[in-house]
Design an enzyme around this catalytic site. Structure first.
Site, PDB file in Angstrom:
ATOM      1  N   ASN A   9      -7.905  40.004  20.492  1.00 31.40           N
ATOM      2  CA  ASN A   9      -9.133  40.797  20.543  1.00 31.40           C
ATOM      3  C   ASN A   9     -10.025  40.343  19.396  1.00 31.40           C
ATOM      4  O   ASN A   9      -9.776  40.682  18.249  1.00 31.40           O
ATOM      5  CB  ASN A   9      -8.788  42.289  20.415  1.00 31.40           C
ATOM      6  N   TRP A  10     -11.033  39.564  19.739  1.00 31.94           N
ATOM      7  CA  TRP A  10     -11.892  38.985  18.691  1.00 31.94           C
ATOM      8  C   TRP A  10     -12.860  40.016  18.123  1.00 31.94           C
ATOM      9  O   TRP A  10     -13.582  39.727  17.183  1.00 31.94           O
ATOM     10  CB  TRP A  10     -12.666  37.787  19.243  1.00 31.94           C
ATOM     11  N   LYS A  11     -12.919  41.188  18.749  1.00 25.74           N
ATOM     12  CA  LYS A  11     -13.855  42.241  18.328  1.00 25.74           C
ATOM     13  C   LYS A  11     -15.274  41.646  18.238  1.00 25.74           C
ATOM     14  O   LYS A  11     -15.588  40.731  18.997  1.00 25.74           O
ATOM     15  CB  LYS A  11     -13.386  42.868  17.015  1.00 25.74           C
ATOM     16  N   HIS A  97     -10.277  51.078  23.286  1.00 25.48           N
ATOM     17  CA  HIS A  97      -9.875  50.665  21.938  1.00 25.48           C
ATOM     18  C   HIS A  97     -10.251  51.767  20.946  1.00 25.48           C
ATOM     19  O   HIS A  97     -11.278  52.425  21.115  1.00 25.48           O
ATOM     20  CB  HIS A  97     -10.558  49.348  21.567  1.00 25.48           C
ATOM     21  N   GLU A  99     -11.594  51.671  18.174  1.00 28.02           N
ATOM     22  CA  GLU A  99     -12.934  51.521  17.591  1.00 28.02           C
ATOM     23  C   GLU A  99     -14.001  52.052  18.551  1.00 28.02           C
ATOM     24  O   GLU A  99     -15.030  52.571  18.115  1.00 28.02           O
ATOM     25  CB  GLU A  99     -13.168  50.041  17.232  1.00 28.02           C
ATOM     26  N   GLU A 169      -1.592  51.030  19.558  1.00 27.11           N
ATOM     27  CA  GLU A 169      -2.230  50.618  18.307  1.00 27.11           C
ATOM     28  C   GLU A 169      -2.423  51.820  17.392  1.00 27.11           C
ATOM     29  O   GLU A 169      -3.442  52.527  17.504  1.00 27.11           O
ATOM     30  CB  GLU A 169      -3.599  49.985  18.594  1.00 27.11           C
ATOM     31  N   GLY A 175      -6.360  46.604  11.113  1.00 23.49           N
ATOM     32  CA  GLY A 175      -7.218  45.980  10.108  1.00 23.49           C
ATOM     33  C   GLY A 175      -6.898  46.377   8.684  1.00 23.49           C
ATOM     34  O   GLY A 175      -7.676  46.123   7.771  1.00 23.49           O
ATOM     35  N   SER A 216      -2.474  44.975  12.643  1.00 23.04           N
ATOM     36  CA  SER A 216      -2.052  44.076  11.562  1.00 23.04           C
ATOM     37  C   SER A 216      -0.907  43.144  11.944  1.00 23.04           C
ATOM     38  O   SER A 216      -0.071  42.811  11.105  1.00 23.04           O
ATOM     39  CB  SER A 216      -1.711  44.881  10.297  1.00 23.04           C
ATOM     40  N   GLY A 237      -5.850  41.409  16.401  1.00 20.96           N
ATOM     41  CA  GLY A 237      -7.241  41.392  15.967  1.00 20.96           C
ATOM     42  C   GLY A 237      -7.494  40.222  15.025  1.00 20.96           C
ATOM     43  O   GLY A 237      -7.641  39.075  15.446  1.00 20.96           O
ATOM     44  N   GLY A 238      -7.508  40.506  13.733  1.00 16.97           N
ATOM     45  CA  GLY A 238      -7.865  39.516  12.710  1.00 16.97           C
ATOM     46  C   GLY A 238      -7.167  38.167  12.861  1.00 16.97           C
ATOM     47  O   GLY A 238      -7.807  37.110  12.764  1.00 16.97           O
TER      48      GLY A 238
END
Ligand code: 13P
Length: 255
Positions: A9-11, A97, A99, A169, A175, A216, A237-238
């Site tokens: 997930n590149w957000k 998600h 977010e 999640e 993150g 993470s 993610g990251g």
């Protein structure tokens, strides 16, 4: 056997040009890892880069997903993207998600509508659930996550439910560099998430649905999650923005 599924997930990261660069840097390695069907790999760039990434991975086993959709088919909904528009350019879509729930007011009801809309348009949904820190510390994880699963799946047939991927999640792990423990995530997925699915459907369906862990996940800790019996992959993610790290995570999913 459930096939492990790793999604990046590149957000809200990467322009089209940057997406091209990142995809090109990892495409051949990812394609090799996914070649024999032992794992499934999905890239989820921002909307604008979805067609470009799709073009770059065409002919490989790598799949592409979007990060959101709207439930209406068309019309006066400025700024939104309809399921049918996405179905032209990708196969998967992330729904609910944390977010989106946190910053854009998405409710369980919205998540349910989006899930129905995705399935009606042959998109494969990845539905996110997870508790926040206060809920976790208050011992409410089971209650919160169970309720999210029940609300998301409301009105879905058994056959539809089996095609949904769930991402557990925990919000406090997203993150933050503070991942859940493998055993902790395994317990929530096995007891709470599969438990809710068994209540809604039956044990066979609860065992058929794939459930990822997210929060993470990195090249170092991926193996700990992917070795757990109830965890069928990761939503990353990251670390999915770093080609070598995402390749290493996918490698850790090959059994
Ligand atoms: P991080 O891997 O950056 O913690 O993000 C997890 C996530 O939200 C994936 O959807």
């Amino acid at each position: 056997m459930r096939v492990p599924i790793i999604a990046g997930n590149w957000k809200m990261n990467k322009t089209i040009a940057e997406a091209r660069e990142l995809t090109t840097a990892m495409r051949d390695d990812l394609a090799r890892l996914a070649a024999d069907g032992q794992i499934e790999i999905i890239l989820c760039p921002p909307f604008l880069a979805v067609p470009e990434v799709g073009t770059l991975v065409k002919g490989t086993p790598i799949r592409v997903g979007a990060q959101n959709l709207f439930w209406e088919t068309k019309g006066a909904f400025t700024g939104e993207v309809a399921p049918g528009m996405l179905a032209e350019v990708c196969e998967y879509v992330i729904i609910g998600h944390s977010e989106r729930r946190q910053y854009f007011g998405e409710s369980d009801e919205h998540v349910n509508k989006k899930l129905h809309a995705a399935l009606a348009n042959q998109l494969k949904p990845i539905v996110c659930v997870g508790e926040n820190l206060a809920q976790n510390e208050a011992g409410k994880t089971g209650e919160v996550v169970g309720a999210q699963v029940r609300a998301a799946f409301a009105g879905l047939s058994d056959a539809q439910a089996r095609g949904v991927v769930i991402a557990y999640e925990p919000i406090w792990a997203i993150g933050t560099g503070k991942a859940a423990s493998g055993a902790g995530a395994n317990a929530v997925i096995g007891l709470t998430i599969r438990g809710a699915l068994a209540d809604l459907y039956d044990e066979a369906t609860a065992q058929a649905v794939r459930v990822q862990y997210g929060g993470s996940v990195n090249a170092k800790n991926a193996a700990e999650f992917l070795a757990q019996a109830e965890i069928d992959g990761a939503l990353v993610g990251g670390a999915s923005l770093v080609a070598a790290d995402f390749v290493a995570i996918c490698k850790a999913a090959v059994r």
